[in-house]
Design a protein around this motif. Structure first.
Motif, PDB file in Angstrom:
ATOM      1  N   GLY A 407       0.728  -1.157  -0.086  1.00 60.43           N
ATOM      2  CA  GLY A 407       0.113   0.146  -0.004  1.00 60.43           C
ATOM      3  C   GLY A 407       0.941   1.172   0.028  1.00 60.43           C
ATOM      4  O   GLY A 407       2.119   1.196  -0.291  1.00 60.43           O
ATOM      5  N   TRP A 408       0.151   2.251   0.278  1.00 61.04           N
ATOM      6  CA  TRP A 408       0.746   3.425   0.077  1.00 61.04           C
ATOM      7  C   TRP A 408       0.412   4.549   1.019  1.00 61.04           C
ATOM      8  O   TRP A 408      -0.978   4.619   1.025  1.00 61.04           O
ATOM      9  CB  TRP A 408       0.733   4.103  -1.492  1.00 61.04           C
ATOM     10  CG  TRP A 408       1.286   5.426  -1.718  1.00 61.04           C
ATOM     11  CD1 TRP A 408       2.451   6.020  -1.711  1.00 61.04           C
ATOM     12  CD2 TRP A 408       0.175   6.712  -1.775  1.00 61.04           C
ATOM     13  NE1 TRP A 408       2.197   7.241  -1.888  1.00 61.04           N
ATOM     14  CE2 TRP A 408       1.139   7.840  -1.839  1.00 61.04           C
ATOM     15  CE3 TRP A 408      -1.106   6.797  -1.703  1.00 61.04           C
ATOM     16  CZ2 TRP A 408       0.807   8.938  -2.160  1.00 61.04           C
ATOM     17  CZ3 TRP A 408      -1.655   8.182  -2.041  1.00 61.04           C
ATOM     18  CH2 TRP A 408      -0.849   9.371  -1.957  1.00 61.04           C
ATOM     19  N   ASN A 409       1.151   5.265   1.774  1.00 54.52           N
ATOM     20  CA  ASN A 409       0.636   6.506   2.534  1.00 54.52           C
ATOM     21  C   ASN A 409       1.219   7.669   2.203  1.00 54.52           C
ATOM     22  O   ASN A 409       2.478   7.988   1.830  1.00 54.52           O
ATOM     23  CB  ASN A 409       1.355   6.220   4.134  1.00 54.52           C
ATOM     24  CG  ASN A 409       0.671   7.393   4.934  1.00 54.52           C
ATOM     25  OD1 ASN A 409      -0.401   7.848   4.882  1.00 54.52           O
ATOM     26  ND2 ASN A 409       1.532   7.630   6.069  1.00 54.52           N
ATOM     27  N   ALA A 410       0.672   8.825   1.848  1.00 55.42           N
ATOM     28  CA  ALA A 410       1.033  10.003   1.030  1.00 55.42           C
ATOM     29  C   ALA A 410       2.144  10.740   1.776  1.00 55.42           C
ATOM     30  O   ALA A 410       2.047  10.833   3.248  1.00 55.42           O
ATOM     31  CB  ALA A 410      -0.160  10.911   0.768  1.00 55.42           C
ATOM     32  N   PRO A 411       2.938  11.220   1.318  1.00 57.26           N
ATOM     33  CA  PRO A 411       4.060  12.248   1.901  1.00 57.26           C
ATOM     34  C   PRO A 411       3.065  13.494   2.340  1.00 57.26           C
ATOM     35  O   PRO A 411       2.042  13.772   2.231  1.00 57.26           O
ATOM     36  CB  PRO A 411       4.976  12.589   0.887  1.00 57.26           C
ATOM     37  CG  PRO A 411       4.137  12.528  -0.336  1.00 57.26           C
ATOM     38  CD  PRO A 411       2.975  11.347  -0.256  1.00 57.26           C
ATOM     39  N   SER A 412       3.773  14.196   3.410  1.00 54.66           N
ATOM     40  CA  SER A 412       3.345  15.469   3.955  1.00 54.66           C
ATOM     41  C   SER A 412       2.915  16.295   2.822  1.00 54.66           C
ATOM     42  O   SER A 412       3.765  16.524   1.785  1.00 54.66           O
ATOM     43  CB  SER A 412       4.174  16.071   4.755  1.00 54.66           C
ATOM     44  OG  SER A 412       4.619  15.453   6.069  1.00 54.66           O
ATOM     45  N   LEU A 413       1.855  16.963   2.896  1.00 49.00           N
ATOM     46  CA  LEU A 413       1.254  17.919   1.837  1.00 49.00           C
ATOM     47  C   LEU A 413       2.227  19.244   1.753  1.00 49.00           C
ATOM     48  O   LEU A 413       1.886  19.908   2.699  1.00 49.00           O
ATOM     49  CB  LEU A 413      -0.077  17.847   1.802  1.00 49.00           C
ATOM     50  CG  LEU A 413      -0.848  18.595   0.766  1.00 49.00           C
ATOM     51  CD1 LEU A 413      -0.782  17.702  -0.480  1.00 49.00           C
ATOM     52  CD2 LEU A 413      -2.479  18.609   0.999  1.00 49.00           C
ATOM     53  N   ALA A 414       2.614  19.611   0.680  1.00 45.38           N
ATOM     54  CA  ALA A 414       3.246  20.949   0.570  1.00 45.38           C
ATOM     55  C   ALA A 414       2.269  21.993   0.703  1.00 45.38           C
ATOM     56  O   ALA A 414       1.094  21.837  -0.041  1.00 45.38           O
ATOM     57  CB  ALA A 414       4.303  21.041  -0.628  1.00 45.38           C
ATOM     58  N   PRO A 415       2.496  23.070   1.204  1.00 44.36           N
ATOM     59  CA  PRO A 415       1.781  24.197   1.343  1.00 44.36           C
ATOM     60  C   PRO A 415       0.868  24.634   0.132  1.00 44.36           C
ATOM     61  O   PRO A 415      -0.159  25.071   0.054  1.00 44.36           O
ATOM     62  CB  PRO A 415       2.235  25.325   2.374  1.00 44.36           C
ATOM     63  CG  PRO A 415       3.413  24.546   2.981  1.00 44.36           C
ATOM     64  CD  PRO A 415       3.788  23.461   2.329  1.00 44.36           C
ATOM     65  N   TRP A 416       1.984  24.793  -0.766  1.00 48.24           N
ATOM     66  CA  TRP A 416       1.605  25.268  -2.119  1.00 48.24           C
ATOM     67  C   TRP A 416       0.331  24.245  -2.790  1.00 48.24           C
ATOM     68  O   TRP A 416      -0.530  24.855  -3.508  1.00 48.24           O
ATOM     69  CB  TRP A 416       2.623  25.349  -3.120  1.00 48.24           C
ATOM     70  CG  TRP A 416       3.103  24.247  -3.950  1.00 48.24           C
ATOM     71  CD1 TRP A 416       4.255  23.691  -3.394  1.00 48.24           C
ATOM     72  CD2 TRP A 416       2.635  23.465  -4.873  1.00 48.24           C
ATOM     73  NE1 TRP A 416       4.273  22.555  -4.201  1.00 48.24           N
ATOM     74  CE2 TRP A 416       3.268  22.306  -5.278  1.00 48.24           C
ATOM     75  CE3 TRP A 416       1.270  23.917  -5.641  1.00 48.24           C
ATOM     76  CZ2 TRP A 416       2.971  21.640  -6.045  1.00 48.24           C
ATOM     77  CZ3 TRP A 416       1.030  22.923  -6.808  1.00 48.24           C
ATOM     78  CH2 TRP A 416       1.954  21.985  -7.010  1.00 48.24           C
TER      79      TRP A 416
END
Length: 496
Positions: A407-416
């Motif tokens: 599976g996959w866990n998304a990386p931290s979301l960039a503010p932009w």
């Protein structure tokens, strides 16, 4: 009336109107033709080369992309063979150069757009006026196999790029990968990526249009995907069937043995998987997002399914009616499903015979952080060890990636990216961006995460309530798909 060659300065309403027109005049007719082709994924059509359906949908998609004459776009269909000389499934690769100069002294950033054209098999239970290969529009829904999962993706991706060009909006370099093996585990895609080498570039944003939506009222970002191990569990007790009156009570039932073996894996009363190796701790940010999403969706989290009538005349009940727990159950907790069976005659042919074997196709969904190959090995050992009555018990994984898909866990979301997606959601849906984990599996995401660890991930899709991918009556929600196309254009334009 044809869509204009040039649009006014960037404006959400103008963009949306142009995208809607393109969908109505061109994309919907293209998708109707696509639905008519039974382009089953190779797992479900071993003779896919001879049948030619995958080749047909790939050729038609490539011809359509070229017909759009997007400035600067180049296209290639990647055709490879495996170690045994057998053809691999084709992959459409396109590239559009940047119109905005990079301010970064390093390699120029690249947006990678992903989709697939292969389909799940027909399945049974379609509405009497519908069918898997018969495109029908009913109340803004385009019914038919593959339209939503995921035939629309290549057409929407190119339309989003075209919208940017026609509005004169700057954008980074864009590449696309449209495969034809996703429903079989994407086992041919790694070889294609290796063959492309550095041509993908420095991927800074992945736009994957093969996911779901919590509702049709706002843009949804997928935050996680479950892994999957699939395979066949088979229990054999005889070399041939025998009279049940003569043998039952002495020859153990292969079905009963299979039930015993599955009891090692699953608590049949609750559905909870028993071995700890298949579980992981849910990260704190995902727990918070699940609670927030539960407030948005409420009971629709579980009411969205086509429940059968229960014993008392009411609907069958879910495993939980708590929205937060329901979201976690379908995204961060392992679950076993039996998706097929062998060894059983049809009801009309079922005589008094004690069957020689029972086989089940198992689909084990794994939490995003559980390694699939480790889980596959543990599953095989658990099911095969110390077989009751010394029966022949085998579990054979059928995933050519070598033990399932992690599976996959998304990386931290960039503010932009969060700002851009929220702005696009408000502009085209009139509601803020929302977050949701998905219970399905997209093997490519882990592959790209490993290859481009700094890339941001915009994983979205059209599979909202009752869209029913893989099952009967699959549909593409046309208004949502149109808005998603416009939103993708806005997000790409906002890339730093």
């Amino acid at each position: 009336m044809n869509a204009p060659d040039r649009l006014p300065a960037p404006d959400a309403d103008t963009l949306a109107a142009w995208v809607n027109q393109r969908w109505d005049e061109d994309l919907i007719p293209q998708l109707r033709q696509y639905i008519e082709i039974p382009a089953r994924s190779p797992m479900f059509d071993p003779d896919w080369v001879a049948h030619g359906h995958i080749e047909t949908v790939m050729r038609r998609a490539a011809e359509w992309v070229e017909s759009r004459r997007v400035p600067g776009l180049t296209l290639e269909v990647i055709r490879l063979v495996d170690a045994a000389g057998r053809p691999r499934t084709p992959v459409l690769f396109f590239e559009v150069p940047a119109t905005a100069p990079s301010t970064d002294p390093g390699p120029a950033p690249t947006v990678l757009m992903y989709g697939h054209l292969d389909k799940q098999p027909e399945f049974s239970g379609w509405r009497s006026d519908l069918g898997p290969w018969t495109p029908v529009i009913d109340q803004d829904r385009l019914y038919g196999r593959g339209g939503a999962d995921d035939g629309y993706a290549v057409y929407a991706s190119i339309t989003a790029i075209e919208a940017l060009k026609r509005q004169g909006r700057a954008h980074p370099r864009i590449v696309g990968l449209i495969e034809t093996c996703e429903e079989s585990g994407s086992h041919d895609l790694p070889a294609c990526i290796d063959a492309l080498g550095g041509r993908l570039g420095e991927v800074s944003l992945v736009v994957c249009l093969d996911s779901g939506a919590g509702n049709y009222d706002q843009l949804w970002l997928t935050t996680s995907l479950r892994g999957n191990v699939t395979g066949t569990l088979k229990v054999e007790v005889l070399e041939e069937g025998v009279h049940s009156g003569d043998a039952s009570g002495l020859v153990p039932s292969s079905f009963r043995i299979l039930r015993q073996v599955l009891d090692r894996l699953e608590d049949s009363a609750t559905g909870r998987l028993l071995p700890g190796v298949f579980h992981c701790e849910v990260p704190g940010d995902r727990l918070r997002q699940a609670r927030d999403t539960a407030l948005i969706l409420g009971d629709e989290v579980w009411k969205r399914y086509p429940w059968a009538c229960g014993a008392d005349g009411g609907a069958t009940l879910p495993t939980t009616t708590d929205p937060t727990e329901a979201l976690l159950n379908r995204t961060w907790r392992p679950t076993l499903s039996v998706t097929g069976a062998d060894g059983f005659p049809g009801l009309g042919q079922a005589g008094n015979v004690l069957r020689p074997f029972t086989a089940f196709k198992l689909s084990l969904r794994l939490p995003p952080l559980v390694e699939a190959s480790t889980a596959c090995q543990a599953l095989k050992q658990l099911l095969e060890l110390d077989a009751p009555y010394n029966a022949r018990v085998t579990f054979e994984a059928d995933d050519r990636l070598g033990g399932g898909a992690t599976g996959w866990n998304a990386p931290s979301l960039a503010p932009w990216l969060e700002r851009a997606m929220d702005s696009a959601s408000r502009a085209h849906y009139g509601a803020p961006l929302a977050f949701i984990g998905q219970g399905g599996t997209i093997p490519l995401m882990n592959l790209l995460q490993q290859g481009f660890p700094k890339a941001q991930m915009m994983v979205c899709g059209v599979l909202g309530p009752k869209s029913n991918a893989h099952g009967p009556n699959e549909f593409l929600h046309l208004p949502y798909a149109k808005r998603l196309t416009a939103a993708v254009a806005d997000v790409i334009a906002a890339h730093p």
